[in-house]
Scaffold this active site. Structure first.
Site, PDB file in Angstrom:
ATOM      1  N   ASN A 170      -2.970 -41.838  37.857  1.00  0.00           N
ATOM      2  CA  ASN A 170      -2.566 -42.247  36.511  1.00  0.00           C
ATOM      3  C   ASN A 170      -2.362 -41.061  35.559  1.00  0.00           C
ATOM      4  OD1 ASN A 170      -4.902 -44.489  37.440  1.00  0.00           O
ATOM      5  ND2 ASN A 170      -2.848 -45.244  36.963  1.00  0.00           N
ATOM      6  N   ILE A 174      -1.172 -39.234  30.399  1.00  0.00           N
ATOM      7  CA  ILE A 174      -2.110 -40.214  30.943  1.00  0.00           C
ATOM      8  C   ILE A 174      -1.545 -41.618  30.777  1.00  0.00           C
ATOM      9  CG2 ILE A 174      -4.481 -41.087  30.805  1.00  0.00           C
ATOM     10  CD1 ILE A 174      -5.022 -38.438  29.163  1.00  0.00           C
ATOM     11  N   CYS A 175      -1.681 -42.416  31.825  1.00  0.00           N
ATOM     12  CA  CYS A 175      -1.258 -43.808  31.707  1.00  0.00           C
ATOM     13  C   CYS A 175      -2.506 -44.676  31.518  1.00  0.00           C
ATOM     14  CB  CYS A 175      -0.512 -44.228  32.969  1.00  0.00           C
ATOM     15  SG  CYS A 175       0.032 -45.921  32.909  1.00  0.00           S
ATOM     16  N   LEU A 176      -2.709 -45.083  30.288  1.00  0.00           N
ATOM     17  CA  LEU A 176      -3.908 -45.856  29.974  1.00  0.00           C
ATOM     18  C   LEU A 176      -3.529 -46.917  28.940  1.00  0.00           C
ATOM     19  CD1 LEU A 176      -7.020 -45.983  30.408  1.00  0.00           C
ATOM     20  CD2 LEU A 176      -7.245 -44.427  28.481  1.00  0.00           C
TER      21      LEU A 176
END
Lengths: 148, 500
Positions: free
Chosen positions: A77, A84-86
Site C-alpha cells: 500500500n 500511501i494508500c489509506l
C-alpha cells in the site's frame, strides 16, 4: 498563525507520545512534521525506523493531512514515491480525526497490509502468490534502507 | 418525392389573394415529427423544485416521517419512490440504518463527558451557539460546521449525502442543518445541489446544457431525442450535445471526433508527403521537378523512384524522365504496398473532404441565417410602420428564417450521416431526400436574402408585388417543411439503416 487545534495536537504528541512513533514539528513550519515510525514487532519491518513527512494543508482539519514515506519500504500500500494508500487519508477522512489517528493507522497498516486495495500491484501480487519471498524482500529492504 | 411538393403547392393556391388572413404557418398539416417533438415538458428551476417538494411531501405521508428523513431517504434511493417504499416496508430498521437515519452507538459512541464541552474539530470550548441537531450527539461549533460544509460544497452535488463529521458516524447530515448553517451564496449553492441531486438522478429530467440557461426538460415518453428549450436552444436529450438529427449520438460523436482529431492531418501527410529515404523526415513536394533535395540532411533523390539522384542521368532515360519507377514498383514489394496505402489514404481523404466541405458549408450558412435574425426584425418593423402592412401578415418572414436555420442544422448532419453510409440502394433514396431538402432550403434562404428595398420604396404604392413575393415564399416554405419531415421521418424510421 497557528490554530488552537494544531497547537493542542502538537502539544499532545509530545506530552503523550504514541508508542513507536516520533513526530516532531519542523522548526520553521508548524504545519510540517518529521515523523519516524518503528517497524512493528512480528512484521518484516521489525527493527527498522521509517521516516515520513506529514503536512497539514491550510484547510486542515477539513481536509486530511498529506503524508509521504521518505524511507524506501516494500509494502503493497506504499509505492516507490512513498505515497500511501489509506482510506482515512482520502475518502474516509473526517475532520474529527487527528494527526494521532493518522499515524496510528499508518503504523497498523505496516502490520496489516490491505492486499485488496494495493497501490503497487507488483508488490501486492508477490505478497499474494509468494508471501514468504515477499516478506523476505521486505525484511531485506528494512535492513538495507531503514537501518540507520 | 416530387408528389409531396405538388400536393402542397395545390393547397397553397390562392395565397396571393390580398384579402387572405394571417398565413399561420404553424398550422401546416401536422406531421409525425412535430407531434413527437412535443412529447416533453419544460420547467423553470422554481417549478422543478416544486415538483421535488411534492415528491418529498408524498414520501412523508407514505412513510410517516419528517421532512429531513424523507429527503435523506429519497437521496439514498436516487429519488426513486418505488425503490424506497419497497425496501422500507420490507425491512424498515435496516433501511433506516442504510439511509443514515439512525445513529450507531456501538461504532461511534457520543463524545465522553470529559470533552463534551469542546468542539471535536477545533478543540475550542463550545459556546451557546453549539449545534447538536444530529441525533448522534456529536457536537461541533457553528464555525466548524460552516467550514465543513464549505469544503463539502466543493465536491459537487454528491455533498448532499455527507455524513456527520465524526469519524465513522453513519448519520447523514440533514437538510435542515445545511439550511440552518449556511447563508448567502453558499446556501444558494447547497439548494442548487439539493435540486440537482433530484434532477441528475432522475433519468428523464435533464437541464438545458446552454450556459446560463435555467430551464430543465422532462422527457415524458423517451421517444424524442431532440428537444427545444424555452431559451431557444435545440439539444439532444440523450447526449446533451447540440441537436444532431438525423444522426445517432454515436455517429455524431464519431464525426465530431473525426473533425477534431489529428488523424486527418496524418492522412494528408500520407497522401501528400514521402519520407526522405535517408533521414526519414516527411517531405511535401511543392514544385514540379522530381529532383528532390532534403532540407534537413541534404540528401538528393528522385521523387518518383525514391532512388538516389546520383543514379539518375542519361543512362536512366534523362534527369526528368525517371523510367526506373515501374521497375522499382514491381521489384520491391514494400514500395508497392506503400503506394497502395498512399492511394487508399488519398481516396479516403478525398471522400472526407467532400463531406466535410458540405457539412461546414451548412454550418456557415446556418450562421449567416442566425445573423440575419435582427435584420429581419428590423425589416418587419419597417414594413409595418412605413408601409402599414399588419404585423400578423409579416410573421412569415421570421418563420421562414427559422425554417432555414432548422434545415441548415439537419442538412449539415446529413453529411456526417452520408459519410458513414454504406453504398447501396438505400443510399440513393437518402441522397435524393437530401438533395430535395437542400435545393428547397437554398431557395427559401435566397428568398429571405433578397433585396427588400423595392417593397420599402416610398413611391411604390402597389402592394401586389409584395403579396406575390409572400406567396412565393410561403409556398417554398411549405414544400421545404415537407421535405424536412420526409427526410427525418424516413431516416429515423430506419429506411436507410446501413451505417458502418
Amino acid at each position: 498563525m497557528i490554530t488552537p487545534r494544531i497547537k493542542k495536537e502538537t502539544e499532545r504528541l509530545s506530552t503523550d507520545p504514541i508508542v513507536g512513533i516520533y513526530a516532531t514539528p519542523d522548526e520553521t513550519n508548524f504545519r510540517h512534521f518529521h515523523v519516524q515510525i518503528s517497524g512493528p514487532a512480528d512484521t518484516p519491518y521489525n527493527g527498522g525506523l521509517f521516516k515520513a513527512e506529514l503536512f497539514l494543508p491550510d484547510e486542515y482539519p477539513m481536509v486530511p493531512p498529506k503524508v509521504l514515506f521518505r524511507t524506501k519500504i516494500f509494502h503493497p500500500n506504499i509505492d516507490k514515491l512513498g505515497r500511501i494508500c489509506l482510506d482515512i487519508l482520502k475518502k474516509n477522512w473526517s475532520p474529527a480525526l487527528q494527526i494521532r489517528a493518522v499515524l496510528v493507522s499508518i503504523q497498523s497498516l505496516l502490520s496489516d497490509a490491505n492486499l485488496d486495495d494495493p497501490l503497487d500491484e507488483e508488490v501486492a501480487e508477490l505478497f499474494k502468490t509468494d508471501p514468504e519471498a515477499a516478506e523476505e524482500k521486505a525484511r531485506q529492504w528494512t535492513l538495507d534502507y531503514a537501518n540507520e | 418525392m416530387e408528389s409531396h411538393g405538388d400536393s402542397v403547392e395545390e393547397e397553397c393556391e390562392g395565397w396571393d389573394d390580398e384579402e387572405y388572413e394571417d398565413p399561420a404557418l404553424e398550422n401546416t398539416p401536422s406531421e409525425n415529427t412535430l407531434a413527437k417533438i412535443k412529447d416533453y415538458r419544460i420547467y423553470t428551476s422554481e417549478e422543478i423544485m416544486e415538483k421535488q417538494g411534492k415528491i418529498i411531501q408524498n414520501v412523508r405521508e407514505i412513510l410517516g416521517v419528517d421532512e429531513d428523513d424523507a429527503i435523506t431517504a429519497l437521496k439514498h434511493f436516487s429519488w426513486s419512490v418505488e425503490q424506497l417504499e419497497e425496501k422500507w416496508f420490507s425491512d424498515e430498521d435496516k433501511t433506516k440504518y442504510q439511509c443514515g437515519l439512525v445513529p450507531d452507538d456501538s461504532k461511534c459512541p457520543p463524545p465522553n463527558k470529559k470533552y463534551a464541552d469542546l468542539c471535536q474539530i477545533c478543540f475550542l470550548p463550545l459556546k451557546k451557539d453549539k449545534i447538536n441537531s444530529l441525533k448522534c450527539g456529536h457536537i461541533f461549533c457553528r464555525q466548524c460546521w460552516t467550514d465543513f460544509f464549505d469544503t463539502k460544497l466543493l465536491e459537487g452535488y454528491h455533498c448532499v449525502m455527507s455524513k456527520c463529521p465524526q469519524y465513522g458516524c453513519p448519520l447523514t447530515v440533514t437538510h435542515s442543518i445545511w439550511k440552518q448553517i449556511l447563508t448567502g451564496k453558499h446556501l444558494q449553492r447547497y439548494l442548487k445541489f439539493h435540486c440537482k441531486s433530484y434532477t441528475d438522478e432522475t433519468k428523464n429530467i435533464n437541464w438545458c446544457p446552454k450556459p446560463g440557461c435555467n430551464f430543465c426538460v422532462e422527457n415524458v415518453s423517451y421517444v424524442v431525442s431532440e428537444v427545444e428549450c424555452n431559451c431557444g436552444h435545440f439539444f439532444c436529450f440523450k447526449c446533451g450535445e447540440d441537436s444532431h438529427r438525423p444522426c445517432s449520438c454515436e455517429l455524431a460523436k464519431k464525426w465530431m471526433m473525426k473533425n477534431k482529431s489529428e488523424s486527418e492531418n496524418i492522412t494528408w501527410m500520407i497522401a501528400n508527403t514521402k519520407n526522405c529515404p535517408k533521414c526519414q523526415r516527411p517531405i511535401e513536394k511543392n514544385q514540379g521537378c522530381n529532383h528532390m533535395t532534403c532540407n534537413m540532411c541534404k540528401h538528393e533523390f528522385c521523387w518518383m523512384c525514391m532512388g538516389s539522384w546520383t543514379e539518375h542521368g542519361n543512362a536512366t532515360g534523362g534527369y526528368y524522365k525517371c523510367n526506373k519507377y515501374e521497375e522499382m514498383k514491381s521489384s520491391k514489394n514494400d514500395l508497392t504496398k506503400l503506394e497502395e496505402e498512399r492511394d487508399r489514404a488519398k481516396h479516403e481523404l478525398k471522400k472526407y473532404m467532400f463531406f466535410f466541405e458540405r457539412y461546414s458549408n451548412h454550418v456557415k450558412a446556418g450562421d449567416h441565417a442566425n445573423e440575419m435574425k435582427p435584420k429581419i426584425e428590423i425589416l418587419i418593423e419597417k414594413l409595418n410602420t412605413e408601409k402599414s402592412y399588419p404585423i400578423a401578415e409579416l410573421h412569415f418572414l421570421k418563420e421562414g428564417l427559422d425554417e432555414v436555420i432548422r434545415c441548415r442544422k439537419v442538412l449539415k448532419w446529413t453529411y456526417a450521416y452520408g459519410f458513414y453510409l454504406n453504398d447501396d440502394k438505400e443510399k440513393a433514396l437518402f441522397e435524393n431526400a437530401q438533395e430535395m431538402l437542400e435545393k428547397n432550403a437554398d431557395r427559401l434562404h435566397e428568398y429571405l436574402e433578397q433585396d427588400f428595398e423595392p417593397f420599402l420604396c416610398e413611391e411604390e404604392l402597389d402592394k401586389k408585388p409584395f403579396y406575390q413575393y409572400k406567396s412565393n415564399l410561403v409556398n417554398c416554405y411549405k414544400v421545404t417543411k415537407q421535405f424536412y419531415t420526409n427526410l427525418l421521418d424516413g431516416l429515423e424510421r430506419g429506411l436507410t439503416n446501413n451505417i458502418i
